[in-house]
Scaffold this motif. Structure first.
Motif, PDB file in Angstrom:
ATOM      1  N   PHE A 172       7.794  -0.531  -2.315  1.00 44.28           N
ATOM      2  CA  PHE A 172       7.328  -1.368  -1.111  1.00 44.28           C
ATOM      3  C   PHE A 172       5.702  -1.615  -1.551  1.00 44.28           C
ATOM      4  CE2 PHE A 172      10.268  -1.303   2.511  1.00 44.28           C
ATOM      5  CZ  PHE A 172      11.059  -0.601   2.092  1.00 44.28           C
ATOM      6  N   ASN A 173       5.120  -2.607  -1.447  1.00 45.87           N
ATOM      7  CA  ASN A 173       3.786  -2.975  -1.677  1.00 45.87           C
ATOM      8  C   ASN A 173       3.133  -3.776  -0.525  1.00 45.87           C
ATOM      9  OD1 ASN A 173       4.323  -2.162  -4.219  1.00 45.87           O
ATOM     10  ND2 ASN A 173       4.247  -4.295  -5.219  1.00 45.87           N
ATOM     11  N   PHE A 174       2.305  -3.148  -0.070  1.00 45.17           N
ATOM     12  CA  PHE A 174       1.381  -3.773   1.047  1.00 45.17           C
ATOM     13  C   PHE A 174       0.001  -4.253   0.355  1.00 45.17           C
ATOM     14  CE2 PHE A 174       3.684  -2.888   4.625  1.00 45.17           C
ATOM     15  CZ  PHE A 174       4.433  -1.567   4.293  1.00 45.17           C
ATOM     16  N   GLN A 186       1.158   1.148  -2.486  1.00 42.42           N
ATOM     17  CA  GLN A 186       2.597   1.205  -2.774  1.00 42.42           C
ATOM     18  C   GLN A 186       3.373   2.204  -2.446  1.00 42.42           C
ATOM     19  OE1 GLN A 186       1.310   0.976  -6.983  1.00 42.42           O
ATOM     20  NE2 GLN A 186       2.207  -1.148  -7.086  1.00 42.42           N
ATOM     21  N   ILE A 187       4.504   2.010  -2.081  1.00 42.92           N
ATOM     22  CA  ILE A 187       5.399   3.543  -1.797  1.00 42.92           C
ATOM     23  C   ILE A 187       6.694   2.981  -2.394  1.00 42.92           C
ATOM     24  CG2 ILE A 187       6.682   4.739   0.046  1.00 42.92           C
ATOM     25  CD1 ILE A 187       4.608   3.296   2.127  1.00 42.92           C
ATOM     26  N   PHE A 192       7.048   8.259  -4.623  1.00 41.21           N
ATOM     27  CA  PHE A 192       6.004   7.608  -5.385  1.00 41.21           C
ATOM     28  C   PHE A 192       5.054   6.956  -4.441  1.00 41.21           C
ATOM     29  CE2 PHE A 192       4.002   5.594  -8.858  1.00 41.21           C
ATOM     30  CZ  PHE A 192       3.582   4.228  -8.381  1.00 41.21           C
ATOM     31  N   TYR A 193       3.709   7.376  -4.460  1.00 43.30           N
ATOM     32  CA  TYR A 193       2.649   6.690  -3.666  1.00 43.30           C
ATOM     33  C   TYR A 193       1.561   6.193  -4.753  1.00 43.30           C
ATOM     34  CZ  TYR A 193       5.220   8.914   0.080  1.00 43.30           C
ATOM     35  OH  TYR A 193       6.120   9.536   0.779  1.00 43.30           O
ATOM     36  N   GLY A 194       0.989   4.928  -4.411  1.00 42.33           N
ATOM     37  CA  GLY A 194       0.051   4.484  -5.180  1.00 42.33           C
ATOM     38  C   GLY A 194      -0.990   3.471  -4.308  1.00 42.33           C
ATOM     39  N   VAL A 211      -4.967   4.795  -8.356  1.00 44.14           N
ATOM     40  CA  VAL A 211      -4.629   6.325  -8.141  1.00 44.14           C
ATOM     41  C   VAL A 211      -3.000   6.015  -8.030  1.00 44.14           C
ATOM     42  CG1 VAL A 211      -6.718   7.168  -7.693  1.00 44.14           C
ATOM     43  CG2 VAL A 211      -5.099   6.373  -5.789  1.00 44.14           C
ATOM     44  N   PHE A 212      -2.243   6.944  -8.734  1.00 40.49           N
ATOM     45  CA  PHE A 212      -0.806   7.229  -8.093  1.00 40.49           C
ATOM     46  C   PHE A 212      -0.516   8.670  -7.955  1.00 40.49           C
ATOM     47  CE2 PHE A 212       1.379   8.398 -11.913  1.00 40.49           C
ATOM     48  CZ  PHE A 212       0.532   8.044 -12.832  1.00 40.49           C
TER      49      PHE A 212
END
Lengths: 334, 73
Positions: A172-174, A186-187, A192-194, A211-212
């Protein structure tokens, strides 16, 4: 000033002492004085409005020109795509592929498995929402959703779902677009979180960082990127804490020709690759080719035979591994 | 006095552990539920995404006919 404009219609100033300014006639009366306009334009272009910088390119598309020229979709075998538009916004697509797919192997041998699949897809393209779905005969689904929630906020979803458990991926991208910056959160699956952020620093230069955090493997990373572009060239540089340094340079030699080069260094595996490519965009065809430091020569041709009918030819020759891949195909529809 | 405080202490510790157990079981419940929900969502998306696009497309303007879905023209 009428005297500085050279027009056939303007009468020469009379050679009497203290000549009066010539009365403009003919063309000189119709056209505005040239030099004043030029002087104003030059003055405006030299002054940079630091509060009104252009919006930069999104962080993941920083190297888009280089990727478009150097990484065409090379394939091996037969490919046939048919896109049927039903509506301005709605289209169905059918795609057949028959050829060899490479299976990653532990040894240095290349294992190719002959595969054939049929892919059915549906596209819905609205100014505010885009839905693309593709399903293959082995049950894999590729889904992409892009939705403009507000003027500046966009939601993007990207997913590959398979029948086998634990092989599916989703992200998912916001995206938030500001006046001269873009930021993205990003999730993804596997925890994964970025996040990334890119800012225009001058009319030509933009700097960004990302960053991720990968939850399942407890890995995190940070990276920095810079992009400098003018009308004729684009150069980008990217450094990441995963040990990757990537530089690229694209020069637009003319309207139809651009040349691109790329350099990538991986500190962990001590891998260095550099490639050089060309991109010819002509009236009836688009030809892209590249030469690699790994001994790979590749070329990709898309030729427009008729309205909506394209012929594709793809070739990739790996001299060091003695791997030769040739493909041909046809694309029908917009 | 010492016995009283020790009893009090044990009572508090008992309550604390009960509270943390409840807390952890609530977290476990939430985790189980979300995993179940994600699995169901994955199956629903897998089977329903392309039909959803087709339904949205067939209802968009100008409204297409059903035969246009199947004919190759």
């Amino acid at each position: 000033m009428g005297s500085s404009v050279s027009h056939a219609g303007a009468p020469p100033p009379s050679p009497a002492a203290a000549p009066p300014p010539p009365i403009p006639v003919g063309l000189a009366a119709a056209l505005p004085p040239n030099t004043e306009v030029q002087g104003d334009a030059k003055g405006v272009s030299e002054k940079v409005d630091w509060l009104n910088l252009p919006c930069p390119v999104a962080f993941e598309e920083i190297q888009r020109e280089a990727l478009m020229s150097l990484k065409p979709e090379l394939f091996e075998g037969l490919r046939f795509d048919f896109t049927k538009g039903i509506n301005q916004t709605f289209a169905l697509s059918h795609s057949v592929f028959m050829g060899s797919m490479e299976v990653p192997s532990q040894s240095s041998d290349i294992i190719k498995v002959p595969t054939a699949h049929y892919e059915f897809g549906a596209n819905f393209l609205d100014p505010k929402m885009m839905l693309i779905g593709r399903i293959l005969t082995d049950g894999r689904l590729n889904a992409r959703v892009k939705c403009d929630l507000t003027d500046n906020l966009t939601l993007k979803i990207n997913a590959q779902l398979t029948n086998e458990p634990h092989f599916s991926q989703g992200m998912f991208n916001f995206d938030y677009k500001g006046q001269d910056f873009r930021s993205q959160f990003q999730i993804g699956n596997n925890a994964f979180y970025g996040a990334n952020y890119i800012q225009s620093v001058s009319p030509h230069l933009s700097l960004g960082s990302e960053v991720f955090w990968l939850g399942h493997q407890r890995k995190s990373g940070i990276g920095f990127a810079a992009r400098y572009n003018t009308d004729k060239m684009v150069t980008t540089g990217q450094v990441a804490s995963t040990g990757i340094v990537a530089l690229s340079y694209v020069q637009k030699v003319s309207e139809k020709v651009s040349l691109a080069s790329e350099f990538m260094y991986n500190h962990m595996t001590r891998d260095v690759t550099s490639s050089f490519g060309y991109d010819y965009i002509l009236r009836q065809c688009r030809l892209r080719g590249k030469l690699d430091s790994n001994g790979v020569v590749a070329a990709f041709l898309e030729e427009r035979l008729n309205m909506g009918v394209n012929l594709l030819l793809s070739a990739e020759i790996d001299h060091s591994k003695k791997d030769y891949k040739f493909g041909f195909g046809m694309t029908v529809g917009e | 006095m010492a016995a009283k405080t020790s009893l009090k202490g044990k009572g508090k510790a008992g309550k604390g552990s009960k509270g943390s157990e409840e807390g952890s079981s609530a977290a476990k419940c939430v985790k189980e539920w979300s995993t179940w929900a994600m699995k169901k969502a994955k199956v629903i998306t897998h089977y329903g995404f392309i039909p959803l696009i087709i339904v949205i497309g067939m209802n968009s303007e100008p409204k297409p006919q059903l035969y246009q879905l199947l004919s190759p023209v």
